[in-house]
Design a protein around this motif. Structure first.
Motif, PDB file in Angstrom:
ATOM      1  N   ARG B 307       0.838  -1.247  -0.062  1.00  0.00           N
ATOM      2  CA  ARG B 307      -0.088  -0.049  -0.019  1.00  0.00           C
ATOM      3  C   ARG B 307       0.845   1.215  -0.115  1.00  0.00           C
ATOM      4  NH1 ARG B 307      -2.862  -3.642   3.389  1.00  0.00           N
ATOM      5  NH2 ARG B 307      -2.032  -2.516   5.282  1.00  0.00           N
ATOM      6  N   ILE B 308       1.951   1.235   0.767  1.00  0.00           N
ATOM      7  CA  ILE B 308       2.881   2.191   0.686  1.00  0.00           C
ATOM      8  C   ILE B 308       3.657   2.575  -0.889  1.00  0.00           C
ATOM      9  CG2 ILE B 308       5.046   3.133   1.553  1.00  0.00           C
ATOM     10  CD1 ILE B 308       4.506   1.818   4.181  1.00  0.00           C
ATOM     11  N   ALA B 309       3.834   1.426  -1.341  1.00  0.00           N
ATOM     12  CA  ALA B 309       4.280   1.390  -2.854  1.00  0.00           C
ATOM     13  C   ALA B 309       3.160   2.030  -3.690  1.00  0.00           C
ATOM     14  CB  ALA B 309       4.515   0.052  -3.329  1.00  0.00           C
ATOM     15  N   TRP B 310       1.929   1.719  -3.379  1.00  0.00           N
ATOM     16  CA  TRP B 310       0.910   2.159  -4.309  1.00  0.00           C
ATOM     17  C   TRP B 310       0.922   3.875  -4.010  1.00  0.00           C
ATOM     18  CZ3 TRP B 310      -1.649   1.514  -8.383  1.00  0.00           C
ATOM     19  CH2 TRP B 310      -2.782   2.315  -8.629  1.00  0.00           C
ATOM     20  N   GLY B 311       0.943   4.246  -2.850  1.00  0.00           N
ATOM     21  CA  GLY B 311       1.267   5.607  -2.546  1.00  0.00           C
ATOM     22  C   GLY B 311       2.228   6.419  -3.336  1.00  0.00           C
ATOM     23  N   HIS B 312       3.501   5.603  -3.600  1.00  0.00           N
ATOM     24  CA  HIS B 312       4.439   6.317  -4.112  1.00  0.00           C
ATOM     25  C   HIS B 312       4.230   6.364  -5.696  1.00  0.00           C
ATOM     26  CE1 HIS B 312       7.378   6.582  -0.932  1.00  0.00           C
ATOM     27  NE2 HIS B 312       7.230   5.417  -0.817  1.00  0.00           N
ATOM     28  N   LEU B 313       3.529   5.291  -6.287  1.00  0.00           N
ATOM     29  CA  LEU B 313       3.205   5.174  -7.497  1.00  0.00           C
ATOM     30  C   LEU B 313       1.969   6.403  -8.068  1.00  0.00           C
ATOM     31  CD1 LEU B 313       3.159   1.308  -7.848  1.00  0.00           C
ATOM     32  CD2 LEU B 313       4.754   2.759  -9.047  1.00  0.00           C
ATOM     33  N   VAL B 314       1.028   6.634  -7.048  1.00  0.00           N
ATOM     34  CA  VAL B 314       0.123   7.419  -7.123  1.00  0.00           C
ATOM     35  C   VAL B 314       0.805   8.767  -7.234  1.00  0.00           C
ATOM     36  CG1 VAL B 314      -1.933   8.547  -6.196  1.00  0.00           C
ATOM     37  CG2 VAL B 314      -1.832   6.173  -6.356  1.00  0.00           C
ATOM     38  N   ARG B 315       1.594   9.140  -6.417  1.00  0.00           N
ATOM     39  CA  ARG B 315       2.288  10.504  -6.227  1.00  0.00           C
ATOM     40  C   ARG B 315       2.883  10.669  -7.558  1.00  0.00           C
ATOM     41  NH1 ARG B 315       5.348   9.981  -1.018  1.00  0.00           N
ATOM     42  NH2 ARG B 315       6.204  12.054  -1.681  1.00  0.00           N
ATOM     43  N   GLY B 316       3.753   9.730  -8.004  1.00  0.00           N
ATOM     44  CA  GLY B 316       4.525   9.668  -8.974  1.00  0.00           C
ATOM     45  C   GLY B 316       3.813  10.068 -10.438  1.00  0.00           C
ATOM     46  N   VAL B 317       2.870   9.359 -10.814  1.00  0.00           N
ATOM     47  CA  VAL B 317       1.597   9.841 -11.538  1.00  0.00           C
ATOM     48  C   VAL B 317       1.366  11.200 -11.559  1.00  0.00           C
ATOM     49  CG1 VAL B 317      -0.506   9.124 -12.722  1.00  0.00           C
ATOM     50  CG2 VAL B 317       1.118   7.372 -12.077  1.00  0.00           C
ATOM     51  N   ARG B 318       0.881  11.655 -10.422  1.00  0.00           N
ATOM     52  CA  ARG B 318       0.537  13.207 -10.317  1.00  0.00           C
ATOM     53  C   ARG B 318       1.642  14.222 -10.301  1.00  0.00           C
ATOM     54  NH1 ARG B 318      -4.040  11.691  -5.523  1.00  0.00           N
ATOM     55  NH2 ARG B 318      -5.129  10.277  -6.795  1.00  0.00           N
ATOM     56  N   HIS B 319       2.732  13.762 -10.130  1.00  0.00           N
ATOM     57  CA  HIS B 319       3.776  14.658 -10.078  1.00  0.00           C
ATOM     58  C   HIS B 319       5.001  13.998 -11.079  1.00  0.00           C
ATOM     59  CE1 HIS B 319       6.964  17.131  -7.799  1.00  0.00           C
ATOM     60  NE2 HIS B 319       6.549  17.794  -8.678  1.00  0.00           N
ATOM     61  N   PRO B 320       4.929  13.920 -12.294  1.00  0.00           N
ATOM     62  CA  PRO B 320       5.898  13.156 -12.986  1.00  0.00           C
ATOM     63  C   PRO B 320       7.163  13.834 -13.114  1.00  0.00           C
ATOM     64  CG  PRO B 320       4.148  14.009 -14.326  1.00  0.00           C
ATOM     65  CD  PRO B 320       3.716  14.165 -13.007  1.00  0.00           C
ATOM     66  N   LEU B 393       8.510   0.956   5.337  1.00  0.00           N
ATOM     67  CA  LEU B 393       8.883   1.969   4.544  1.00  0.00           C
ATOM     68  C   LEU B 393       9.619   1.688   3.675  1.00  0.00           C
ATOM     69  CD1 LEU B 393       9.048   4.763   7.450  1.00  0.00           C
ATOM     70  CD2 LEU B 393       7.201   4.180   6.059  1.00  0.00           C
ATOM     71  N   VAL B 394      10.899   1.086   3.843  1.00  0.00           N
ATOM     72  CA  VAL B 394      11.926   0.925   2.976  1.00  0.00           C
ATOM     73  C   VAL B 394      11.360  -0.028   1.823  1.00  0.00           C
ATOM     74  CG1 VAL B 394      14.192  -0.128   2.468  1.00  0.00           C
ATOM     75  CG2 VAL B 394      13.851   1.509   4.316  1.00  0.00           C
ATOM     76  N   ARG B 395      10.689  -1.224   2.326  1.00  0.00           N
ATOM     77  CA  ARG B 395      10.239  -2.030   1.318  1.00  0.00           C
ATOM     78  C   ARG B 395       9.297  -1.533   0.362  1.00  0.00           C
ATOM     79  NH1 ARG B 395       8.752  -7.517   4.937  1.00  0.00           N
ATOM     80  NH2 ARG B 395      11.024  -8.157   5.168  1.00  0.00           N
ATOM     81  N   GLY B 396       8.185  -0.474   0.993  1.00  0.00           N
ATOM     82  CA  GLY B 396       7.313   0.003   0.252  1.00  0.00           C
ATOM     83  C   GLY B 396       8.107   0.775  -0.916  1.00  0.00           C
TER      84      GLY B 396
END
Lengths: 262, 536
Positions: B307-320, B393-396
């Motif tokens: 779920r943490i990883a998903w958060g990073h991915l979502v933020r990445g898409v919104r702020h490429p 956190l690191v794994r995410g």
């Protein structure tokens, strides 16, 4: 004790309106503030206070309406600049400079003669307790030190009208008192202070007049006592009570300036 | 009177901005070291160029003999114009602490100040090499007046290009201010163009060498003859002097006349931009929303790190824009890009699989892993005080990178079957690629946490934090090397099966042990860095 002043008009706004696409940020604001007044400008977050300050300092253009500062149209920046000082909520400073360098730079751009500037800068740095840190880079300053430096920058040229956006936010009590005292001193010397803050005791302490903005409209205006008298609490009401009353969603909105008991 | 005052204020602003830049360059030891290396590198190059210029000065008989002189008179001012447009986009489109400056001086002074500062920065970086070059050429030519005449000729040209470049840049920014849709589109198109430009710049050298393209004939087509005449005025009083032409005088007059006009246009544009508020932009930002809530898709939703990883991915898409550092790989792929595919028609499938795996391991670590502490600095006071362990956190973060890299490895490997790779080999490459992505992402979080970068810098209009270039290069070299070995190891295993001979077995085992050991050690280090992190 603050008192309502009369005399020449320092800030005059007539039907100022600012819209961002379909959003109305400021809706027909009219103000008439006399010289030497400390005007407490209140309102909830997003009410349009900063927009108003940006309009009155010429940093933004109104969609309609007009305004004059000490008789100078806000669209004439060359005339307006010497008359106003502006301290925005985020101190407009350069991390790479020391406080003294920053203030000397400001003085230079304000065309203050260097001897006068040196004297004023030293006095203000001393007055605000920054003299010992004046050569440190601003990047190393605390929030309070930055705020005080930016405050000095905004008053360095002795402006006729001073716009302050949350000047005591984040300051310790001593520094906040210094700023409050300075505001009063400036007003006593004839400077008009347009003070936007959420810290209502500060407004009660220094303001001669209060205006409350809500949803882009001026919903109450008058001396602090007049504004407080709008609330029937059964006991002694405070400015906070009045603020909450006039900015609640179901509060009746007056469309004219002036304290009115409706 | 007002002009004189604006110029004085502008020069003061320019000086202040320049001093701020210098202090910015030198505020960290890391940057100072980088500058020293740059100075050494370019200093040596300058010495070579200067000695060449001296020889050229001695041997040249006429201006026409100076290589690329004619096209350079057109291309260089045009390049300067484009450079100023780009810099206006990137940096000098507005001024920091604008509430202070714009309520203090006239916008014309601010425009002058920004241009003075930018020109000073250019002189700082390129002035000394150019001066050395001109001095050496002058010395060889035996014409001591050349630097003065060259400066007299070039100053109007530089002034013209600077003010008009700025006016154009500000004009574009105004258009984008009113048309946020175009702004977003341009960001995408612009990003793609940067990629194409960077890649193209890498290929063009090879193309010129291998295809025997005459760069001289290409450039001669863009030569503007009146400008050649004008710049040739720099040689007046030297053995290279050309007969004066009236077109040179006309160009000089036009440049001198258009520079103040350009300043006026730039000031009007800048005034309109700076005082027309940012309402359109903030309104656009306000209109964006997320009504669906935050829910990760199935495989990632199963674990907290997912779920943490998903958060990073979502933020990445919104702020490429935060992925701007990934462009660096182009500089490495570019030079070998074309040659890698030459003469390998029979092995195209293998090349496709190898390239895909290389790209996958790069993305797996470099996308999210090279600056975890810097990326999350604002959120760390919250994150480190939650019940979530540093390991999660690191794994995410590692998982987010893996989620980007692994599909690329699988798709490229299986896709290579279409180019002739045997199906079994394709599946083997996919498996090997996934394992390598895992190793890469574990390695990345370790070196990323070792040297965090907290500073934001503006990229395509938004502030973003990018990893240290040193860390990025280190990652590229180590993971690139490891992936190359891993790829050939996989190729060996899928072709030959499990090795029975001692040497291959030992080498493959050693490779596996080193890769796993380094990656795991790096991953453990990242966890320790999170656990012991303090805000000093």
């Amino acid at each position: 004790m603050p008192s309502k002043r009369s005399g020449p008009i320092a800030i005059e706004a007539i039907d100022l309106t600012k819209t961002y696409r379909s959003t109305v940020a400021l809706d027909g604001l009219s103000l008439s503030i006399a010289d030497g007044t400390v005007y407490g400008f209140l309102g909830p977050n997003g009410a349009g206070k900063t927009t108003t300050m940006r309009l009155l300092t010429g940093l933004s253009q109104p969609t309609s309406g007009r305004a004059r500062i000490c008789g100078r149209d806000i669209t004439n920046r060359r005339e307006l600049a010497p008359a106003v000082g502006y301290l925005p909520e985020t101190p407009p400073l350069y991390d790479e400079f020391s406080a003294r360098e920053q203030l000397e730079y400001a003085a230079d751009l304000r065309d203050i003669p260097s001897e006068t500037a040196d004297k004023r800068i030293s006095e203000y740095l001393d007055q605000f307790g920054l003299a010992g840190d004046e050569h440190k880079r601003i990047s190393a300053y605390s929030k309070g030190m930055k705020q005080k430096t930016a405050f000095i920058q905004s008053i360095l040229h002795d402006p006729q009208v001073l716009f302050l956006d949350e000047p005591t936010s984040g300051l310790d009590p001593r520094a906040a008192r210094q700023i409050r005292q300075s505001i009063t001193d400036f007003a006593d010397d004839g400077t008009t202070v347009f003070l936007s803050t959420h810290i209502l005791p500060v407004v009660e302490a220094v303001a001669d007049e209060v205006g409350v903005l809500f949803d882009g409209k001026l919903v109450a205006e008058g001396s602090p006592d007049e504004v407080k008298s709008r609330v029937e609490t059964g006991g002694e009401s405070t400015l906070e009570d009045a603020f909450l009353a006039v900015t609640s969603a179901d509060a009746p909105i007056s469309n004219t300036a002036g304290a009115t008991d409706e | 009177m007002t002009l004189r005052r604006d110029v004085r204020h502008g020069l003061r602003i320019g000086r202040a901005e320049f001093v701020r830049s210098i202090r910015g360059y030198t505020k960290e030891t890391r940057r100072v070291i980088g500058i020293i290396f740059s100075v050494l590198f370019f200093g040596v190059m300058t010495l070579f160029l200067a000695s060449g210029a001296y020889v050229a000065g001695r041997s040249v008989q006429s201006a026409a003999e100076i290589p690329f002189f004619d096209p350079a008179t057109t291309v260089l001012p045009a390049a300067l114009l484009v450079l100023v447009v780009l810099r206006t986009f990137e940096r000098i489109g507005d001024i920091e602490a604008s509430e202070f400056v714009l309520t203090t001086v006239h916008p014309r002074a601010v425009v002058i100040g920004l241009l003075v500062a930018e020109t000073s920065r250019l002189v700082l970086w390129f002035g000394l090499p150019i001066a050395a070059f001109v001095a050496a050429f002058t010395s060889g030519l035996g014409a001591p007046t050349l630097p003065l005449s060259a400066a007299a000729v070039l100053l109007p040209l530089v002034g013209w290009a600077t003010v008009w470049g700025y006016a154009l840049g500000i004009g574009f920014l105004r258009v984008l201010q009113y048309l946020p849709g175009i702004r977003r589109m341009l960001k995408i198109v612009g990003g793609a163009l940067v990629l194409v430009f960077v890649a193209g710049s890498q290929f063009v050298g090879q193309a010129i060498v291998s295809e025997d393209i005459s760069i001289g004939s290409l450039l001669s087509r863009v030569t503007f003859a009146p400008l050649v005449d004008y710049v040739s005025l720099a040689f007046v009083g030297t053995p290279l002097a050309r007969p004066s032409s009236w077109t040179a005088a006309v160009v000089a007059l036009v440049l001198l006349a258009l520079t103040p006009v350009g300043l006026a246009v730039a000031t009007r544009q800048a005034t309109a931009l700076w005082f027309t508020d940012v309402g359109s932009r903030s309104a656009t930002a306000q209109s964006k929303g997320s009504e669906s809530g935050f829910s990760a898709p199935k495989p990632l939703a199963l674990a907290q790190s997912g779920r943490i990883a998903w958060g990073h991915l979502v933020r990445g898409v919104r702020h490429p824009q935060q992925f701007s550092h990934l462009i660096t790989i182009i500089f490495f792929i570019g030079p070998v890009g074309t040659s890698a595919f030459q003469g390998l028609d029979d092995y195209l499938g293998l090349v496709v699989a190898g390239t895909g795996i290389g790209l996958a391991t790069y993305l797996a670590g470099a996308t999210f892993g090279l600056n975890p502490l810097g990326d999350e600095r604002p959120q760390l006071p919250f994150l480190l005080l939650t019940a979530t362990t540093p390991r999660t956190l690191v794994r995410g973060r590692a998982l987010a990178g893996f989620a980007i890299g692994a599909p690329v490895a699988v798709v490229a490997s299986l896709g290579s079957i279409a180019f002739g790779t045997k199906p079994l080999h394709g599946v083997g490459f996919a498996l090997g690629g996934v394992v390598m992505c895992l190793a890469a992402t574990a390695f990345a979080v370790g070196i990323g946490t070792a040297y965090p970068i907290y500073e934001e810098r503006e990229f395509w209009g938004t502030e973003t934090v990018v990893p240290s270039t040193l860390v990025l290069l280190l990652y590229i070299f180590i993971v690139g090397g490891g992936t190359t070995i891993g790829y050939f190891t996989t190729l060996y295993l899928v072709s030959e099966g499990i090795p029975t001979a001692v040497l291959p077995g030992v080498l493959i085992g050693l490779y596996g042990l080193v890769t796993a050991g380094v990656s795991y050690g790096s991953y453990r280090y990242a966890i320790r860095r999170y656990r012991t992190y303090t805000f000093d």
